[in-house]
Scaffold this motif. Structure first.
Motif, PDB file in Angstrom:
ATOM      1  N   LEU A  39      10.745 -12.438  -3.281  1.00 51.34           N
ATOM      2  CA  LEU A  39       9.734 -12.915  -4.233  1.00 51.34           C
ATOM      3  C   LEU A  39      10.317 -13.246  -5.607  1.00 51.34           C
ATOM      4  CD1 LEU A  39       6.915 -10.318  -3.416  1.00 51.34           C
ATOM      5  CD2 LEU A  39       6.829 -12.777  -2.934  1.00 51.34           C
ATOM      6  N   PRO A  40      11.400 -13.968  -5.713  1.00 51.80           N
ATOM      7  CA  PRO A  40      11.931 -14.285  -7.050  1.00 51.80           C
ATOM      8  C   PRO A  40      10.919 -15.080  -7.872  1.00 51.80           C
ATOM      9  CG  PRO A  40      12.964 -15.652  -5.360  1.00 51.80           C
ATOM     10  CD  PRO A  40      12.178 -14.605  -4.630  1.00 51.80           C
ATOM     11  N   GLY A  41      10.622 -14.547  -9.059  1.00 47.90           N
ATOM     12  CA  GLY A  41       9.672 -15.217  -9.947  1.00 47.90           C
ATOM     13  C   GLY A  41       8.228 -15.103  -9.529  1.00 47.90           C
ATOM     14  N   ARG A  42       7.974 -14.383  -8.446  1.00 44.49           N
ATOM     15  CA  ARG A  42       6.598 -14.249  -7.965  1.00 44.49           C
ATOM     16  C   ARG A  42       6.103 -12.809  -8.125  1.00 44.49           C
ATOM     17  NH1 ARG A  42       7.503 -17.232  -2.288  1.00 44.49           N
ATOM     18  NH2 ARG A  42       9.678 -16.707  -2.774  1.00 44.49           N
ATOM     19  N   GLU A  43       4.873 -12.575  -7.695  1.00 43.11           N
ATOM     20  CA  GLU A  43       4.225 -11.313  -8.014  1.00 43.11           C
ATOM     21  C   GLU A  43       4.277 -10.317  -6.858  1.00 43.11           C
ATOM     22  OE1 GLU A  43       0.818 -12.021 -11.275  1.00 43.11           O
ATOM     23  OE2 GLU A  43       0.411 -12.959  -9.340  1.00 43.11           O
ATOM     24  N   LEU A  44       4.557  -9.082  -7.224  1.00 41.84           N
ATOM     25  CA  LEU A  44       4.555  -7.959  -6.300  1.00 41.84           C
ATOM     26  C   LEU A  44       3.559  -6.941  -6.824  1.00 41.84           C
ATOM     27  CD1 LEU A  44       5.703  -6.249  -3.954  1.00 41.84           C
ATOM     28  CD2 LEU A  44       7.585  -5.595  -5.471  1.00 41.84           C
ATOM     29  N   PHE A  45       2.642  -6.524  -5.959  1.00 43.03           N
ATOM     30  CA  PHE A  45       1.594  -5.583  -6.341  1.00 43.03           C
ATOM     31  C   PHE A  45       1.805  -4.252  -5.611  1.00 43.03           C
ATOM     32  CE2 PHE A  45      -0.089  -9.857  -6.680  1.00 43.03           C
ATOM     33  CZ  PHE A  45      -0.798  -9.856  -7.869  1.00 43.03           C
ATOM     34  N   LEU A  46       1.365  -3.189  -6.249  1.00 38.85           N
ATOM     35  CA  LEU A  46       1.416  -1.846  -5.660  1.00 38.85           C
ATOM     36  C   LEU A  46       0.059  -1.208  -5.848  1.00 38.85           C
ATOM     37  CD1 LEU A  46       3.231   0.405  -4.391  1.00 38.85           C
ATOM     38  CD2 LEU A  46       3.665   1.186  -6.736  1.00 38.85           C
ATOM     39  N   VAL A  47      -0.537  -0.739  -4.746  1.00 36.32           N
ATOM     40  CA  VAL A  47      -1.854  -0.109  -4.809  1.00 36.32           C
ATOM     41  C   VAL A  47      -1.791   1.234  -4.091  1.00 36.32           C
ATOM     42  CG1 VAL A  47      -2.726  -1.246  -2.702  1.00 36.32           C
ATOM     43  CG2 VAL A  47      -4.336  -0.470  -4.462  1.00 36.32           C
ATOM     44  N   GLY A  48      -2.488   2.214  -4.634  1.00 37.39           N
ATOM     45  CA  GLY A  48      -2.479   3.526  -3.993  1.00 37.39           C
ATOM     46  C   GLY A  48      -3.455   4.483  -4.647  1.00 37.39           C
ATOM     47  N   GLU A  49      -3.671   5.587  -3.960  1.00 33.12           N
ATOM     48  CA  GLU A  49      -4.573   6.611  -4.481  1.00 33.12           C
ATOM     49  C   GLU A  49      -3.886   7.421  -5.567  1.00 33.12           C
ATOM     50  OE1 GLU A  49      -7.125   8.679  -1.472  1.00 33.12           O
ATOM     51  OE2 GLU A  49      -5.700   7.768  -0.088  1.00 33.12           O
ATOM     52  N   LYS A  50      -4.669   7.886  -6.520  1.00 36.02           N
ATOM     53  CA  LYS A  50      -4.109   8.705  -7.592  1.00 36.02           C
ATOM     54  C   LYS A  50      -3.497   9.979  -7.030  1.00 36.02           C
ATOM     55  CE  LYS A  50      -7.321   6.931 -11.078  1.00 36.02           C
ATOM     56  NZ  LYS A  50      -8.460   7.272 -11.981  1.00 36.02           N
TER      57      LYS A  50
ATOM     58  N   PHE B  96       0.866  -1.171   0.000  1.00 34.22           N
ATOM     59  CA  PHE B  96       0.000   0.000   0.000  1.00 34.22           C
ATOM     60  C   PHE B  96       0.904   1.224   0.000  1.00 34.22           C
ATOM     61  CE2 PHE B  96      -2.716  -3.354   1.278  1.00 34.22           C
ATOM     62  CZ  PHE B  96      -4.018  -2.977   0.986  1.00 34.22           C
ATOM     63  N   LEU B  97       0.824   2.019  -1.043  1.00 42.55           N
ATOM     64  CA  LEU B  97       1.778   3.094  -1.287  1.00 42.55           C
ATOM     65  C   LEU B  97       1.873   4.062  -0.114  1.00 42.55           C
ATOM     66  CD1 LEU B  97       3.641   4.543  -3.355  1.00 42.55           C
ATOM     67  CD2 LEU B  97       1.608   5.834  -4.074  1.00 42.55           C
ATOM     68  N   PRO B  98       3.090   4.242   0.455  1.00 42.95           N
ATOM     69  CA  PRO B  98       3.274   5.245   1.500  1.00 42.95           C
ATOM     70  C   PRO B  98       3.518   6.616   0.865  1.00 42.95           C
ATOM     71  CG  PRO B  98       5.307   4.050   1.199  1.00 42.95           C
ATOM     72  CD  PRO B  98       4.308   3.438   0.244  1.00 42.95           C
TER      73      PRO B  98
ATOM     74  N   GLN C 141      -0.901  12.851   8.035  1.00 41.71           N
ATOM     75  CA  GLN C 141      -0.906  11.389   8.016  1.00 41.71           C
ATOM     76  C   GLN C 141      -1.116  10.972   6.576  1.00 41.71           C
ATOM     77  OE1 GLN C 141      -3.581   9.495  10.728  1.00 41.71           O
ATOM     78  NE2 GLN C 141      -3.228   7.457   9.904  1.00 41.71           N
ATOM     79  N   GLY C 142      -0.064  10.443   5.932  1.00 45.18           N
ATOM     80  CA  GLY C 142      -0.160  10.111   4.518  1.00 45.18           C
ATOM     81  C   GLY C 142      -0.419  11.361   3.707  1.00 45.18           C
ATOM     82  N   VAL C 143      -1.350  11.268   2.738  1.00 44.35           N
ATOM     83  CA  VAL C 143      -1.689  12.448   1.940  1.00 44.35           C
ATOM     84  C   VAL C 143      -2.798  13.249   2.592  1.00 44.35           C
ATOM     85  CG1 VAL C 143      -0.978  11.372  -0.222  1.00 44.35           C
ATOM     86  CG2 VAL C 143      -3.343  11.128   0.541  1.00 44.35           C
TER      87      VAL C 143
ATOM     88  N   SER D 271       6.220   8.662   1.270  1.00 44.37           N
ATOM     89  CA  SER D 271       7.613   8.956   0.941  1.00 44.37           C
ATOM     90  C   SER D 271       8.130   8.071  -0.194  1.00 44.37           C
ATOM     91  CB  SER D 271       8.491   8.756   2.183  1.00 44.37           C
ATOM     92  OG  SER D 271       9.841   8.615   1.843  1.00 44.37           O
ATOM     93  N   ARG D 272       8.740   8.697  -1.198  1.00 45.65           N
ATOM     94  CA  ARG D 272       9.341   7.928  -2.291  1.00 45.65           C
ATOM     95  C   ARG D 272      10.509   7.086  -1.777  1.00 45.65           C
ATOM     96  NH1 ARG D 272       9.942   7.851  -7.927  1.00 45.65           N
ATOM     97  NH2 ARG D 272      11.958   7.023  -8.557  1.00 45.65           N
ATOM     98  N   GLU D 273      11.327   7.671  -0.883  1.00 39.77           N
ATOM     99  CA  GLU D 273      12.469   6.913  -0.348  1.00 39.77           C
ATOM    100  C   GLU D 273      12.004   5.684   0.421  1.00 39.77           C
ATOM    101  OE1 GLU D 273      13.753  11.240  -0.603  1.00 39.77           O
ATOM    102  OE2 GLU D 273      11.996  10.161   0.150  1.00 39.77           O
ATOM    103  N   LEU D 274      10.932   5.848   1.192  1.00 38.26           N
ATOM    104  CA  LEU D 274      10.403   4.699   1.927  1.00 38.26           C
ATOM    105  C   LEU D 274       9.838   3.664   0.961  1.00 38.26           C
ATOM    106  CD1 LEU D 274       9.746   3.299   4.571  1.00 38.26           C
ATOM    107  CD2 LEU D 274       7.625   4.637   4.688  1.00 38.26           C
ATOM    108  N   THR D 275       9.171   4.120  -0.093  1.00 39.17           N
ATOM    109  CA  THR D 275       8.647   3.192  -1.097  1.00 39.17           C
ATOM    110  C   THR D 275       9.767   2.368  -1.703  1.00 39.17           C
ATOM    111  OG1 THR D 275       6.824   4.702  -1.614  1.00 39.17           O
ATOM    112  CG2 THR D 275       7.317   3.009  -3.240  1.00 39.17           C
TER     113      THR D 275
END
Length: 332
Positions: free
Chosen positions: A93-104, A74-76, A268-270, A78-82
Motif C-alpha cells: 500500500l505505498p502512499g495508500r491508507e491502512l486502517f486498524l480497528v479493534g476493541e478497547k 481487524f486487530l488479532p 478465541q481472541g480476547v 497476538s502483538r507478534e501476529l499484528t
C-alpha cells in the motif's frame, strides 16, 4: 453485526472501493461493502463467509496477489501476529491508507502505536467500545517472509530431540505449554490405526505421534491458518510426513479414527470459548472406530470429565499434575 464492523460502517465512504478486510468477522460487512473482499485465517469464519459471499474472501497466511486500494486489519490477539499482518499489508500500500480497528479491551490503543512504523497514525473514531485508526503508508516495509519469523526450539524427549517451529499468533508461541508437556508423557499403548492431533497448534503432539507410531496414519487438525503452517514446518524440520487439515471443529476430522489426542483450545481472541472442546466431546464417538479412544489434557478448573462420561463412557484420569488433568476414555 460485530461492533468493529459497526464502527467501520459509521464511515462507510472510506471503504467504498476495492478494500481488503483482513481478519474480518463472519457477519454482514461484505454485504454492506459490495466492492470489498476479505482475507481470513480462521477456517470456520472463512467457511461462513464463503457460504454467504462466494469468492469474496480467501483463507491463508498472506493476502492474495490481487491489488487493493486500501486495507483494514481487524486487530488479532497476538502483538507478534499484528506486526506481521501490518507489514504484509503495508508493503502492498505505498502512499495508500491502512486502517486498524479493534476493541478497547483487546488493546487497540496500544496496538495503534505499531502503525507509526509506516507513517503518522490518527484516530478516526471511537464507538461501540472500539476504536478505528488510520495511517497513510509513507515508509513502505519490505514484504515479510513468514517462515523467517518462526521461533525455533528443541524438545528433549526420550526418543531424541524434536525440533519445533512456532509462527506468530500460534498457541504457546515459542515454548512448550505445561498441558502438552504432561500429555506427552501419556502417549503409550495407543491403539493401532489412524491417529488425530486435534487443535494441533505448532504440531508438537502430531509430530511426536508420527515419530513414535510410524506405521500409523497421523492427521493434524486446526482452525487457524498460522497453526497449519507451523505444523507443516515442524513436521518438515523432523523429516516426518502427516496429513495437516484446516477445519473448524471435530466435524472436519476423518472418521474411523483409532485415537483422538488433544490439548483442546478454550480461548478465541480476547473472549473465552469452550465450544470447540464441548463439540469434540459430544461428537468424538462418531469419528472413532470401535474401541477407539480419546486422550486429552485440560486445566483442573475445566469440568470435562462429566462430558466425557456422558458422550463416550467411563473416564479415567491418567495424570494430575501442575494444574492439569489427562483424561482417557474408550468408545464401546
Amino acid at each position: 453485526m460485530d461492533p468493529r464492523s459497526e464502527v467501520l460502517l459509521r464511515q462507510a465512504e472510506l471503504f467504498a472501493g476495492n478494500v481488503l478486510l483482513a481478519g474480518l468477522p463472519a457477519d454482514d460487512l461484505l454485504g454492506r461493502l459490495p466492492e470489498a473482499h476479505g482475507w481470513s485465517w480462521h477456517a470456520g469464519e472463512q467457511a461462513q463467509l464463503e457460504a454467504r459471499f462466494p469468492g469474496r474472501s480467501r483463507f491463508g497466511t498472506a493476502p492474495d496477489a490481487e491489488d487493493f486500494t486500501a486495507a483494514v486489519l481487524f486487530l488479532p490477539k497476538s502483538r507478534e501476529l499484528t506486526d506481521y499482518l501490518l507489514q504484509a499489508l503495508a508493503c502492498r500500500l505505498p502512499g495508500r491508507e491502512l486502517f486498524l480497528v479493534g476493541e478497547k479491551r483487546a488493546g487497540i490503543e496500544s496496538a495503534s502505536k505499531q502503525l507509526a512504523a509506516f507513517g503518522k497514525p490518527r484516530k478516526l473514531d471511537s464507538a461501540r467500545h472500539c476504536q478505528l485508526w488510520q495511517v497513510t503508508v509513507e515508509q513502505v516495509p519490505a514484504q515479510p517472509v513468514l517462515e523467517t519469523l518462526g521461533q525455533h526450539f528443541s524438545l528433549e524427549l526420550e526418543d531424541g530431540p524434536l525440533q519445533v517451529i512456532s509462527l506468530p499468533g500460534v498457541f504457546s508461541h515459542g515454548r512448550l505449554d505445561r498441558g502438552t508437556a504432561l500429555l506427552l508423557q501419556h502417549l503409550d499403548r495407543l491403539p493401532s490405526g489412524h491417529l488425530l492431533d486435534f487443535g494441533c497448534g505448532a504440531g508438537v503432539l502430531g509430530a511426536v505421534l508420527k515419530r513414535r507410531y510410524p506405521a500409523s496414519q497421523v492427521s493434524l487438525l486446526d482452525v487457524d491458518a498460522f497453526a497449519i503452517a507451523s505444523s507443516r514446518l515442524t513436521l518438515a524440520a523432523n523429516g516426518l510426513q502427516a496429513e495437516v487439515l484446516a477445519g473448524d471443529g471435530i466435524h472436519a476430522a476423518p472418521s474411523g479414527l483409532a485415537a483422538i489426542l488433544s490439548n483442546p483450545p478454550f480461548h478465541q481472541g480476547v473472549h473465552t470459548s469452550y465450544a470447540a472442546t464441548e463439540q469434540l466431546l459430544r461428537e468424538a464417538a462418531s469419528h472413532l472406530q470401535g474401541r477407539g479412544e480419546i486422550r486429552l489434557v485440560a486445566n483442573n478448573f475445566l469440568q470435562y470429565a462429566p462430558l466425557i462420561e456422558k458422550h463416550l463412557g467411563p473416564c479415567r484420569t491418567l495424570a494430575a499434575a501442575d494444574g492439569f488433568h489427562v483424561y482417557r476414555a474408550v468408545r464401546p
